[in-house]
Design a protein around this motif. Structure first.
Motif, mmCIF file in Angstrom:
data_model
loop_
_atom_site.group_PDB
_atom_site.id
_atom_site.type_symbol
_atom_site.label_atom_id
_atom_site.label_comp_id
_atom_site.label_asym_id
_atom_site.label_seq_id
_atom_site.Cartn_x
_atom_site.Cartn_y
_atom_site.Cartn_z
ATOM 1 N N VAL A 123 51.512 30.653 5.095
ATOM 2 C CA VAL A 123 51.212 29.708 6.176
ATOM 3 C C VAL A 123 50.195 30.346 7.127
ATOM 4 O O VAL A 123 49.203 29.716 7.522
ATOM 5 N N ASN A 124 50.399 31.615 7.475
ATOM 6 C CA ASN A 124 49.475 32.280 8.399
ATOM 7 C C ASN A 124 48.068 32.378 7.816
ATOM 8 O O ASN A 124 47.077 32.175 8.519
ATOM 9 N N ALA A 125 47.980 32.660 6.504
ATOM 10 C CA ALA A 125 46.654 32.754 5.865
ATOM 11 C C ALA A 125 45.967 31.387 5.861
ATOM 12 O O ALA A 125 44.743 31.292 6.047
ATOM 13 N N ILE A 157 46.400 29.006 8.096
ATOM 14 C CA ILE A 157 45.962 28.743 9.478
ATOM 15 C C ILE A 157 44.666 29.515 9.752
ATOM 16 O O ILE A 157 43.697 28.968 10.298
ATOM 17 N N GLU A 158 44.638 30.783 9.320
ATOM 18 C CA GLU A 158 43.443 31.631 9.530
ATOM 19 C C GLU A 158 42.201 31.012 8.906
ATOM 20 O O GLU A 158 41.098 31.132 9.416
ATOM 21 N N LYS A 186 50.985 25.338 15.608
ATOM 22 C CA LYS A 186 49.955 25.381 14.548
ATOM 23 C C LYS A 186 50.447 24.746 13.246
ATOM 24 O O LYS A 186 49.685 24.617 12.297
ATOM 25 N N VAL A 187 51.721 24.432 13.188
ATOM 26 C CA VAL A 187 52.283 23.870 11.950
ATOM 27 C C VAL A 187 53.085 22.638 12.332
ATOM 28 O O VAL A 187 53.829 22.660 13.318
ATOM 29 N N ILE A 225 55.776 32.731 4.699
ATOM 30 C CA ILE A 225 55.294 33.013 6.062
ATOM 31 C C ILE A 225 53.855 33.572 6.044
ATOM 32 O O ILE A 225 52.982 32.999 6.704
ATOM 33 N N PRO A 226 53.557 34.654 5.254
ATOM 34 C CA PRO A 226 52.148 35.081 5.205
ATOM 35 C C PRO A 226 51.236 33.990 4.644
ATOM 36 O O PRO A 226 50.059 33.892 5.015
ATOM 37 N N ARG A 243 60.507 27.958 12.382
ATOM 38 C CA ARG A 243 59.817 27.635 13.644
ATOM 39 C C ARG A 243 59.774 28.859 14.562
ATOM 40 O O ARG A 243 58.808 29.078 15.280
ATOM 41 N N LEU A 250 56.897 31.215 13.081
ATOM 42 C CA LEU A 250 55.547 30.703 12.818
ATOM 43 C C LEU A 250 54.820 30.468 14.145
ATOM 44 O O LEU A 250 55.464 30.223 15.168
ATOM 45 N N PRO A 251 53.466 30.546 14.133
ATOM 46 C CA PRO A 251 52.741 30.381 15.407
ATOM 47 C C PRO A 251 52.981 28.986 16.003
ATOM 48 O O PRO A 251 52.853 27.973 15.299
#
Ligand code: NAD
Length: 445
Positions: free
Chosen positions: A354-356, A358-359, A383-384, A351-352, A376, A379-380
């Motif tokens: 995927v977020n990194a 996206i960032e 965005k995925v 999870i972190p 799902r 996660l944002p």
């Protein structure tokens, strides 16, 4: 025996199903009505191998689901508490435990026969005697040890193999304020013939559970630190190093006939992108915080968490070393669950990660054989993308990041070998053979 179990989560539901399977009558109680409905319909609210057929067989006969805690307590001899015990930021959050203890206490007021309450949730040492007991006594107007028994029965199951773990446990730990309590708990587990039973007090039972989890987390972070150093030094592969360590007789003992057997503990001595799940991270944090609260610094456990929290960022750095800027690059994360064979994404390093990604402006897709639905939800939105099949996940991407050791991922070398432009594979678990992939980067390598 008639048992009520409060909390229909991974622990409560698996315990209820397995205890019903061995002949007890179980009432599983939750305040989440949707879970109750699903169970009554014979469906499993969680993905756990073998659970759905068990529920189909047992629901309506020896297993029932209900929101009525008071009736469940009145109809049974023993109540197990299996609600969540999250980490609350600076210490364990016992609010669900307190609420349930109070509800059980109020129900006990209406009962004139002896009843045993046992905490199955993971709670910091002292909780059962110093938090649960006074709440039960105050709400019921009764005395522990006289009117009711109070025990602590930690659960050691692992998600993904939960049924197998519960049905064939390596030990059963029974804490209690007195022998009478432990004897009742002993009858609950009587069908588990031959399993070592540890009879002890509640505080020791609570500590056994934490020490068991903390040692595994420590081995993982230790291996990751060694892997990180190997990666920094260059010319030394952390996975090869650990394979060499495994050969020691502590990890691979020689049997009387000369054959050697690898101890399962070796699996924790391996470089990777860190541990997750609903237990290890929160339990290590809670024990360290509990130590601090009592004036006992927990330096090793603090370091265990520090190393663990930095592992997802190392994967991102590996990607950047190979691809340069990640902006606009298509990266597919393989595995969202914190471990294989479960749909649980709580504290999953994916999870972190995927977020990194996206960032950093990467185009992110993700594939997991079981955890797409649960992922799902965290996660944002939008965005995925989720390709849904491994074959589709590997196509048209710049890099694949393997995060969860799903067996299905063993097909990757074959799938990638057939591609004209193979993507980079970053192996966050050192699961695949580095020689079998044209573009391979691994943690600890
Ligand atoms: P979970 O979050 O999956 O389930 C907890 C359940 O309790 C939820 O269904 C929730 O609705 C219910 N609940 C909360 N408050 C309630 C209330 N007042 N009345 C009735 N129901 C209520 O949790 P879990 O993963 O099953 O974990 C439960 C405990 O067991 C935790 O302490 C955990 O640390 C421990 N444990 C978990 C595992 C594991 O692999 N998940 C293994 C061993 C021990």
């Amino acid at each position: 025996m008639k048992v009520s179990i409060v909390g229909i989560g991974y622990v409560g539901l698996v315990s209820g199903a397995c205890l019903a399977e061995v002949g007890h009558t179980c009432i599983c109680v939750d305040n989440d009505l949707s879970k109750i409905k699903r169970i009554r319909d014979g469906e499993s609210p969680i993905h756990e191998d073998g659970l759905a057929p068990m529920l189909k067989r047992l629901v309506g006969s020896r297993l029932t689901a209900s929101a009525d805690l008071r009736a469940a307590v009145l109809e049974t001899e023993l109540t197990l508490i299996a609600v969540g015990t999250p980490f609350g930021g600076d210490r364990i959050d016992l609010s669900y435990i307190r609420q349930v203890a109070s509800d059980i206490g109020h129900a006990l007021k209406h009962k004139d026969t002896y009843h045993v309450i046992a905490v199955k949730s993971t709670v910091v040492p002292g909780t059962t005697d110093d938090v649960v007991r006074p709440i039960l006594e105050e709400a019921s107007g009764k005395r522990a040890g006289t009117d009711f028994g109070l025990g602590m029965n930690p659960e050691f199951l692992t998600e993904g193999v939960a049924i197998q773990d519960f049905m064939r446990p390596d030990r059963i730990v029974l804490g209690g304020i007195d022998d009478r309590t432990i004897d009742v708990l002993g009858s609950l587990y009587a069908p588990f013939v031959g399993v070592p039973i540890v009879r002890t007090n509640n505080k020791t039972a609570e500590m056994i559970k934490y020490a068991s989890n903390a040692v595994l987390a420590t081995l993982i972070s230790f291996s990751n630190e060694i892997g990180n150093l190997c990666q920094t030094l260059g010319g030394v592969d952390g996975a090869e190093v650990m394979a060499g360590v495994h050969e020691a007789h502590y990890f691979t003992p020689t049997l009387a006939d000369g054959s050697r057997v690898r101890a399962p503990i070796s699996a924790f001595l391996w470089p990777g992108c860190g541990f997750g799940g609903s237990c290890l991270p929160k339990d290590v944090r809670a024990l360290a915080a509990h130590g601090r609260l009592h004036g006992q610094p927990m330096d090793v456990l603090d370091a265990v968490m520090k190393v663990n929290e930095s592992q997802p960022a190392r994967i991102i750095r590996l990607l950047e070393e190979h691809l340069g800027s990640l902006a606009g690059r298509h990266v597919c994360v393989l595995g969202l669950a914190f471990k294989p064979d479960t749909d649980d994404v709580r504290e999953s390093p994916a999870i972190p990660m995927v977020n990194a990604l996206i960032e950093r402006g990467a185009v992110v897709s993700a594939y997991d054989p079981a955890a797409e639905g649960t992922a799902r939800a965290v996660l944002p939105l939008g965005k995925v993308t989720f390709p849904g099949r491994l074959e589709d996940a590997v196509n048209g991407v710049d890099a694949l990041v393997l995060v969860t050791r799903w067996e299905e991922f063993r097909r990757l070398p074959t799938l990638i070998a057939a591609m004209a432009n193979p993507p980079l594979l970053v192996d966050g678990r050192r699961m695949l053979d580095k020689h079998e992939l044209p573009r391979y980067a691994g943690i600890g390598l």
